[in-house]
Design an enzyme around this catalytic site. Structure first.
Site, PDB file in Angstrom:
ATOM      1  N   SER A 264      32.125  44.133  56.326  1.00 43.39           N
ATOM      2  CA  SER A 264      32.514  45.431  55.789  1.00 43.39           C
ATOM      3  C   SER A 264      33.757  45.286  54.929  1.00 43.39           C
ATOM      4  O   SER A 264      34.446  44.252  54.971  1.00 43.39           O
ATOM      5  CB  SER A 264      32.791  46.425  56.927  1.00 43.39           C
ATOM      6  OG  SER A 264      34.020  46.107  57.570  1.00 43.39           O
ATOM      7  N   LYS A 265      34.039  46.333  54.155  1.00 48.16           N
ATOM      8  CA  LYS A 265      35.207  46.288  53.273  1.00 48.16           C
ATOM      9  C   LYS A 265      36.504  46.175  54.076  1.00 48.16           C
ATOM     10  O   LYS A 265      37.532  45.746  53.540  1.00 48.16           O
ATOM     11  CB  LYS A 265      35.248  47.529  52.382  1.00 48.16           C
ATOM     12  CG  LYS A 265      35.389  48.847  53.131  1.00 48.16           C
ATOM     13  CD  LYS A 265      35.386  50.026  52.166  1.00 48.16           C
ATOM     14  CE  LYS A 265      35.545  51.358  52.887  1.00 48.16           C
ATOM     15  NZ  LYS A 265      35.539  52.497  51.943  1.00 48.16           N
ATOM     16  N   ARG A 266      36.463  46.521  55.355  1.00 46.32           N
ATOM     17  CA  ARG A 266      37.660  46.375  56.191  1.00 46.32           C
ATOM     18  C   ARG A 266      38.063  44.913  56.331  1.00 46.32           C
ATOM     19  O   ARG A 266      39.232  44.603  56.601  1.00 46.32           O
ATOM     20  CB  ARG A 266      37.405  46.996  57.572  1.00 46.32           C
ATOM     21  CG  ARG A 266      38.599  46.968  58.511  1.00 46.32           C
ATOM     22  CD  ARG A 266      38.337  47.718  59.782  1.00 46.32           C
ATOM     23  NE  ARG A 266      38.377  49.154  59.580  1.00 46.32           N
ATOM     24  CZ  ARG A 266      39.492  49.887  59.586  1.00 46.32           C
ATOM     25  NH1 ARG A 266      40.660  49.296  59.762  1.00 46.32           N
ATOM     26  NH2 ARG A 266      39.436  51.173  59.410  1.00 46.32           N
ATOM     27  N   ASP A 267      37.118  43.983  56.145  1.00 45.64           N
ATOM     28  CA  ASP A 267      37.445  42.560  56.224  1.00 45.64           C
ATOM     29  C   ASP A 267      38.512  42.179  55.199  1.00 45.64           C
ATOM     30  O   ASP A 267      39.352  41.316  55.444  1.00 45.64           O
ATOM     31  CB  ASP A 267      36.191  41.705  55.988  1.00 45.64           C
ATOM     32  CG  ASP A 267      35.176  41.836  57.104  1.00 45.64           C
ATOM     33  OD1 ASP A 267      35.530  42.346  58.185  1.00 45.64           O
ATOM     34  OD2 ASP A 267      34.018  41.442  56.897  1.00 45.64           O
ATOM     35  N   LYS A 268      38.469  42.820  54.034  1.00 46.49           N
ATOM     36  CA  LYS A 268      39.462  42.527  53.000  1.00 46.49           C
ATOM     37  C   LYS A 268      40.839  42.986  53.457  1.00 46.49           C
ATOM     38  O   LYS A 268      41.829  42.258  53.311  1.00 46.49           O
ATOM     39  CB  LYS A 268      39.089  43.237  51.695  1.00 46.49           C
ATOM     40  CG  LYS A 268      37.735  42.873  51.136  1.00 46.49           C
ATOM     41  CD  LYS A 268      37.467  43.676  49.873  1.00 46.49           C
ATOM     42  CE  LYS A 268      36.059  43.480  49.381  1.00 46.49           C
ATOM     43  NZ  LYS A 268      35.785  44.262  48.154  1.00 46.49           N
TER      44      LYS A 268
END
Length: 561
Positions: A264-268
């Site tokens: 997910s974009k939260r990984d960034k």
């Protein structure tokens, strides 16, 4: 080739229907790839539909970017919006927000047959009922309070403009879901409550719009992620109520990180936050993001920076963000044909231990019987290895063209500061070690650095190259300066010959004794393309200027040491 059981007896029409609420995730791209391959391999049609009924989160820009991503991947569609404007196909419009009159017609059919009803429950009333269900540790189900209002009153109140939603009147019986990948499952009676099919803002919910559109656009096969599996019960019930045929459903396993977490974009955000915590950073680097925004983000573990702030902060900190969306992989310099190949292997196998193939092969060979049922793990190292192999298989001319195109899109300032000869030399000297199209831009900033700003921090590689041995690398640099000043022409081949002769006389033929000190002196670090190409790219004046500054700087360090 597809098996006989995978050969439909009616025309194949698949569809990909992204919600333009953000960038196209690689999981969505894989779904699109499988939809495209299944249709292309069976002389069918592939439909693109934009599901933009979430008015708060949808954007026209995200829709356009999704279309560009699909086109970059080589996935063309037969029906849908045209990236240049307009649309192709006879079942449009292909943006759901433009299809409201169509949905209203079918909503009226359900209301007239008493298969749907207006419900006037307030948000506060519903929240209280959900809280009560949680307190009792039971799943919340809508209690049909809306049906307690007489039908005539419901119609009158709706006609008068009182805020309301429209709910589907779910029959009280089990629902059997048959899936071409996962098999058969039965949801017991009561599992599906009276769900909303039109929101208070007048827009249909996903469940209603998707059923109407799939039917009217002639979609015979619906491919999507496993997380939508239970939604299929609602769709089957709506299709029955509206008299639509059931398409064949196939739900694909999710794509996960190697540790089993969801991509997910939260990984960034996590990657940047981890770097900040590890380095004990309490304020953002200059010219990155607003200090107040940074402080608030750092204090709240659940907060996420918006995309632009995150990219700027990551760049300032030197953090390589994990690629999650197709746009990330494009920006990082992956090849579209490699990404398609790799995505296909995340959930499907052609058999015979075959791993390398193109989209044409996928279209000929894709069959649902070889789709796995368990989640796929996204192996970034393997993807990078695939990309390296593909780049090394390119001719120099093709690699040059593709790197230039990537640079024009993502690094125009870099290209603008290089002459044609410099750029061609940089590309050719980087080809065999480039894992992506972006790598040579990211790792060769020494070429653009102002000569007066190059620095030589005394790291372990610098100390070994410059201060070890007898004579030291620093002493050899002082000797070789005159040779470099007089070498004519100042080109890679001539430099190699001159330095080779010099090394034979001064270093017992060990060219490495001078090559690494030279590399550090002119680039500021121990890594660059082959030293002779590096020197030619910089040119005589810049090489001598950097060399003189390095000698001054490190001579002082050596004396102090």
């Amino acid at each position: 080739m597809p098996t006989s059981t995978d050969q439909p007896d009616h025309p194949v029409v698949t569809r990909f229907a992204p919600s333009p609420t953000g960038d196209l995730h690689v999981g969505g791209a894989r779904t699109a790839l499988f939809c495209w391959a299944y249709a292309r391999g069976r002389e069918g049609a592939f439909v693109l539909r934009i599901e933009d009924t979430d008015r708060k989160r949808s954007s026209a820009g995200a829709a356009r970017e999704a279309m560009r991503d699909l086109a970059w991947l080589g996935l063309d569609w037969d029906q849908g919006p045209d990236p240049g404007g307009g649309e192709r196909g006879e079942h449009g419009p292909y943006f759901q927000s433009e299809r409201l009159p169509i949905y209203e017609t079918h909503l009226e059919r359900l209301l007239e047959s008493d298969r749907a009803y207006h419900a006037f429950d307030t948000a506060e009333e519903l929240d209280a009922k959900r809280a009560a269900a949680r307190a009792q540790k039971v799943a919340y189900r809508y209690d049909r309070a809306g049906l307690e209002v007489p039908r005539a009153d419901r119609l009158a109140r709706a006609a008068a403009g009182e805020p309301h939603v429209i709910r589907f009147r779910t029959p009280d019986r089990p629902v059997v879901i048959t899936d071409a990948v996962l098999g058969e499952a039965t949801l017991p009676a009561g599992e599906v409550d009276d769900f909303i099919i039109r929101k208070a803002d007048g827009f249909p919910t996903y469940h209603f719009a998707v059923v109407v559109d799939d039917a009217l656009m002639g979609c015979t096969w619906v491919f999507r992620a496993q997380e939508h599996f239970n939604n299929t019960a609602k769709h089957l019930l709506l299709q029955e109520a509206l008299g639509f045929e059931h398409p064949t459903y196939a739900h694909f396993p999710l794509i996960m990180n190697p540790d089993g977490s969801k991509m997910s974009k939260r990984d960034k955000d996590k990657a940047v936050r981890a770097e900040v915590r590890q380095r004990g950073i309490e304020a953002p680097p200059p010219d990155s993001i607003d200090p107040g925004t940074f402080t608030a983000w750092l204090a709240d573990k659940k907060a996420q920076l918006d995309h632009d702030d995150l990219v700027r902060l990551a760049a300032a900190l030197g953090v390589q963000l994990p690629e999650i969306n197709v746009r990330d992989f494009r920006r990082s310099g992956y090849l579209p044909e490699v990404l398609c190949n790799f995505l296909a292997l995340n959930g499907w196998s052609p058999g015979d231990d075959l791993e390398k193939f193109d989209n044409a092969f996928l279209a000929r060979s894709f069959e649902l019987g070889r789709v796995q049922k368990t989640a796929a793990r996204f192996d970034r190292d393997k993807l990078l290895a695939f990309n390296l192999d593909a780049i090394q298989a390119m001719s120099p001319e093709v690699f040059l063209d593709r790197v230039r195109a990537h640079g024009e899109r993502y690094h125009p300032d870099f290209l603008a500061r290089l002459g044609d000869r410099q750029f061609e030399l940089l590309v050719e000297s980087s080809r065999e070690r480039s894992k992506t199209l972006d790598e040579l831009f990211r790792t060769n900033h020494w070429l653009l650095e102002d000569d007066e700003r190059v620095a030589w921090p005394v790291t372990k590689p610098v100390r070994k190259a410059m201060f070890k041995g007898e004579p030291t690398g620093l002493a050899l640099l002082a000797e070789v300066r005159t040779l470099l000043d007089g070498t004519e022409p100042f080109e890679s081949g001539q430099l190699e010959a001159a330095l080779g002769t010099w090394a034979a006389e001064h270093c017992e033929g060990n060219l490495g004794r001078i090559a690494q000190p030279l590399r550090i002196a002119v680039t500021g670090g121990p890594v660059s393309p082959p030293i002779f190409d590096t020197l030619e790219m910089l040119g005589r004046e810049r090489v001598l200027r950097r060399l003189d500054r390095c000698l001054d700087s490190l001579s002082t360090t050596e004396e102090a040491g």
